[in-house]
Scaffold this active site. Structure first.
Site, PDB file in Angstrom:
ATOM      1  N   CYS A 126       0.806  -1.226   0.000  1.00  0.00           N
ATOM      2  CA  CYS A 126       0.000   0.000   0.000  1.00  0.00           C
ATOM      3  C   CYS A 126       0.842   1.280   0.000  1.00  0.00           C
ATOM      4  CB  CYS A 126      -0.972  -0.011   1.170  1.00  0.00           C
ATOM      5  SG  CYS A 126      -2.181  -1.340   1.016  1.00  0.00           S
ATOM      6  N   HIS A 267      -3.148   7.208   2.464  1.00  0.00           N
ATOM      7  CA  HIS A 267      -3.576   5.931   1.888  1.00  0.00           C
ATOM      8  C   HIS A 267      -4.920   5.579   2.516  1.00  0.00           C
ATOM      9  CE1 HIS A 267      -4.089   1.816   1.024  1.00  0.00           C
ATOM     10  NE2 HIS A 267      -3.762   1.406   2.237  1.00  0.00           N
ATOM     11  N   ASN A 297     -10.358   0.201   0.071  1.00  0.00           N
ATOM     12  CA  ASN A 297      -8.885   0.257   0.067  1.00  0.00           C
ATOM     13  C   ASN A 297      -8.403  -0.338  -1.251  1.00  0.00           C
ATOM     14  OD1 ASN A 297      -6.148  -0.293   0.380  1.00  0.00           O
ATOM     15  ND2 ASN A 297      -6.322  -0.907   2.532  1.00  0.00           N
TER      16      ASN A 297
HETATM   17  O1  UT7 Z   1      -3.833  -1.134   3.489  1.00  0.00           O
HETATM   18  C1  UT7 Z   1      -2.748  -1.590   4.251  1.00  0.00           C
HETATM   19  C2  UT7 Z   1      -2.925  -1.253   5.663  1.00  0.00           C
HETATM   20  N1  UT7 Z   1      -4.148  -1.842   6.164  1.00  0.00           N
HETATM   21  C3  UT7 Z   1      -4.762  -1.272   7.162  1.00  0.00           C
HETATM   22  O2  UT7 Z   1      -4.340  -0.231   7.605  1.00  0.00           O
HETATM   23  C4  UT7 Z   1      -5.947  -1.974   7.773  1.00  0.00           C
HETATM   24  C5  UT7 Z   1      -5.883  -1.836   9.272  1.00  0.00           C
HETATM   25  N2  UT7 Z   1      -6.895  -2.559  10.013  1.00  0.00           N
HETATM   26  C6  UT7 Z   1      -8.240  -2.275   9.947  1.00  0.00           C
HETATM   27  O3  UT7 Z   1      -8.685  -1.456   9.178  1.00  0.00           O
HETATM   28  C7  UT7 Z   1      -9.142  -2.959  10.938  1.00  0.00           C
HETATM   29  O4  UT7 Z   1      -8.354  -3.634  11.892  1.00  0.00           O
HETATM   30  C8  UT7 Z   1     -10.134  -3.975  10.288  1.00  0.00           C
HETATM   31  C9  UT7 Z   1     -11.183  -3.198   9.479  1.00  0.00           C
HETATM   32  C10 UT7 Z   1      -9.396  -4.937   9.413  1.00  0.00           C
HETATM   33  C11 UT7 Z   1     -10.882  -4.731  11.367  1.00  0.00           C
HETATM   34  O5  UT7 Z   1     -11.552  -3.846  12.231  1.00  0.00           O
HETATM   35  P1  UT7 Z   1     -11.336  -3.939  13.807  1.00  0.00           P
HETATM   36  O6  UT7 Z   1     -12.211  -2.913  14.402  1.00  0.00           O
HETATM   37  O7  UT7 Z   1      -9.873  -3.833  14.082  1.00  0.00           O
HETATM   38  O8  UT7 Z   1     -11.898  -5.357  14.135  1.00  0.00           O
HETATM   39  P2  UT7 Z   1     -11.134  -6.610  14.788  1.00  0.00           P
HETATM   40  O9  UT7 Z   1     -10.125  -7.164  13.855  1.00  0.00           O
HETATM   41  O10 UT7 Z   1     -10.696  -6.241  16.173  1.00  0.00           O
HETATM   42  O11 UT7 Z   1     -12.316  -7.614  14.921  1.00  0.00           O
HETATM   43  C12 UT7 Z   1     -13.429  -7.380  15.834  1.00  0.00           C
HETATM   44  C13 UT7 Z   1     -14.517  -8.361  15.507  1.00  0.00           C
HETATM   45  C14 UT7 Z   1     -13.982  -9.794  15.347  1.00  0.00           C
HETATM   46  O12 UT7 Z   1     -14.958 -10.677  15.864  1.00  0.00           O
HETATM   47  P3  UT7 Z   1     -14.767 -11.360  17.310  1.00  0.00           P
HETATM   48  O13 UT7 Z   1     -13.466 -12.138  17.192  1.00  0.00           O
HETATM   49  O14 UT7 Z   1     -14.671 -10.212  18.273  1.00  0.00           O
HETATM   50  O15 UT7 Z   1     -15.972 -12.196  17.447  1.00  0.00           O
HETATM   51  C15 UT7 Z   1     -13.923  -9.962  13.871  1.00  0.00           C
HETATM   52  O16 UT7 Z   1     -14.045 -11.318  13.467  1.00  0.00           O
HETATM   53  O17 UT7 Z   1     -15.089  -8.018  14.241  1.00  0.00           O
HETATM   54  C16 UT7 Z   1     -15.108  -9.176  13.420  1.00  0.00           C
HETATM   55  N3  UT7 Z   1     -15.071  -8.774  12.027  1.00  0.00           N
HETATM   56  C17 UT7 Z   1     -16.191  -8.555  11.330  1.00  0.00           C
HETATM   57  N4  UT7 Z   1     -17.489  -8.612  11.663  1.00  0.00           N
HETATM   58  C18 UT7 Z   1     -18.375  -8.328  10.718  1.00  0.00           C
HETATM   59  C19 UT7 Z   1     -14.001  -8.558  11.248  1.00  0.00           C
HETATM   60  N5  UT7 Z   1     -14.395  -8.215  10.007  1.00  0.00           N
HETATM   61  C20 UT7 Z   1     -15.757  -8.203  10.038  1.00  0.00           C
HETATM   62  C21 UT7 Z   1     -16.732  -7.924   9.085  1.00  0.00           C
HETATM   63  N6  UT7 Z   1     -18.029  -7.992   9.455  1.00  0.00           N
HETATM   64  N7  UT7 Z   1     -16.437  -7.561   7.815  1.00  0.00           N
END
Ligand code: UT7
Length: 348
Positions: A126, A267, A297
């Site tokens: 990215c 980004h 993204n």
């Molecule tokens: O482009 C290169 C750089 N990339 C980035 O900068 C991305 C950085 N990370 C992010 O944007 C975020 O971490 C994500 C969008 C990927 C995830 O969001 P988050 O608020 O950090 O969620 P999390 O990973 O802490 O997950 C919380 C919960 C999990 O469920 P449990 O384990 O608490 O039951 C995930 O499985 O949210 C769940 N989850 C979803 N639920 C519904 C993750 N993705 C989804 C989804 N829909 N699409």
């Protein structure tokens, strides 16, 4: 082989001093996937995706459409915007080349009718567009090239695991391109300085485990190792910290104050990340260019697509100081500054 053999540096280019942005183009494939369409096939919802990422929809390349197809469309538009039908070099930032070998850039150059110019890919995920811009600036200031076409293009949906709701909800496909020319310090469109960095200790936070020489396709334990995987929260924390820090560093290098920044272009990783970076820099939200809602993204295409979004809407005005910053797999990052020139953007 066509045309004369090039020698470097060319005598006519030795007096060139500053890289200057003089063309901008963008293209996204026409097919759109909404959050509700994803929710029909994955355990997710429009509410979750909007609240956690700011994304409403993303463009998706149809089967059979490759990164080079998107790159050619964006490249054509950037060349037209610059009023050019030739360039001395083409740099393509991508994580999703048409094939593992060879690089995709030479095919893009050939399809654009650019002849036997220097053409190569940059792999910095990215941050790739920032690395490609810096490489183009180097070719120009070294007198190796007079005009460089810089393209960021990714068909990330080709490597995203269709069963992984966390990544499939985020990524979309697209391409953006700029032309840099050799100009003089102080010209409208001047770009630089640059801050680039990496931390390979974080390589496992964003990776496609199989398909390279470390873990060969045939040795992959299961299908999921062939797909992109990300430790979202750890990446999130570093993205905020590093994009804010490298933007501060590039402003210090240029001797500019953050108050002079008309537009911050991060980004487009996650709306919450963009808001947190702006808050750390004390840049108000209305000075951030944001198009993540419409495209998600788009990896290497993210920054030029955001610039195209700003240019099309008349937000970017000639003379505006624009700060670009990116963070991604590797880990890698980069930041730079430019003064917005008086150009027309070529879009879809
Ligand atoms: O482009 C290169 C750089 N990339 C980035 O900068 C991305 C950085 N990370 C992010 O944007 C975020 O971490 C994500 C969008 C990927 C995830 O969001 P988050 O608020 O950090 O969620 P999390 O990973 O802490 O997950 C919380 C919960 C999990 O469920 P449990 O384990 O608490 O039951 C995930 O499985 O949210 C769940 N989850 C979803 N639920 C519904 C993750 N993705 C989804 C989804 N829909 N699409």
């Amino acid at each position: 082989m066509t045309g004369a053999v090039q020698t470097y540096p060319r005598a006519s280019l030795r007096s060139a001093r500053a890289p200057v942005l003089c063309g901008l183009g963008a293209w996204v494939p026409p097919d759109i996937v909404t959050n509700d369409e994803l929710a029909a096939v994955l355990d997710t919802s429009d509410e979750w995706i909007r609240a956690r990422t700011g994304i409403a929809r993303r463009h998706v390349a149809a089967p059979g459409t490759a990164t080079s197809d998107l790159a050619v469309e964006a490249g054509q538009r950037a060349l037209k915007s610059a009023g050019l039908d030739a360039a001395d070099a083409l740099i393509l930032a991508t994580t999703t080349p048409d094939r593992p070998c060879p690089a995709t850039a030479p095919q893009v150059a050939a399809r654009l009718g650019l002849g036997n110019i220097a053409a190569f890919d940059i792999a910095a995920v990215c941050s790739g567009f920032l690395y490609a811009l810096a490489s183009a600036a180097g070719l120009i200031t070294a007198g190796i090239a007079g005009h460089v076409l810089v393209i960021g293009a990714d068909v990330f949906t080709a490597i995203v695991n269709p069963r992984d709701r966390a990544t499939r909800a985020i990524f979309g496909d697209g391409a953006g391109a700029v032309v840099l020319r050799a100009g003089q310090a102080g010209d409208a469109g001047e770009i630089g300085p640059f801050v680039l960095g990496s931390d390979g200790r974080g390589a496992d936070l964003i990776m496609v485990p199989a398909g390279g020489s470390r873990l060969r396709h045939a040795e992959a334990a299961d299908d999921s190792q062939r797909y992109f995987a990300m430790h979202g929260q750890a990446v999130y924390r570093q993205a905020v910290e590093v994009m804010a820090r490298s933007t501060t560093q590039v402003l210090e290098l240029a001797g500019r104050d953050v108050a002079a920044v008309a537009w911050l272009v991060c980004h487009q990783a996650n709306l919450r990340i963009l808001n947190a970076v702006a808050a750390r820099l004390a840049i108000p939200a209305d000075r951030c260019l944001i198009n993540i809602e419409q495209v998600g993204n788009t990896a290497a295409a993210s920054i030029p697509l955001a610039l195209a979004h700003g240019a099309e809407r008349g937000l970017l005005r000639p003379g505006d100081l624009v700060a670009l910053t990116a963070f991604g797999g590797g880990l890698t990052w980069g930041s730079t500054l430019l003064t917005w020139p008086d150009i027309e953007c070529g879009t879809c």
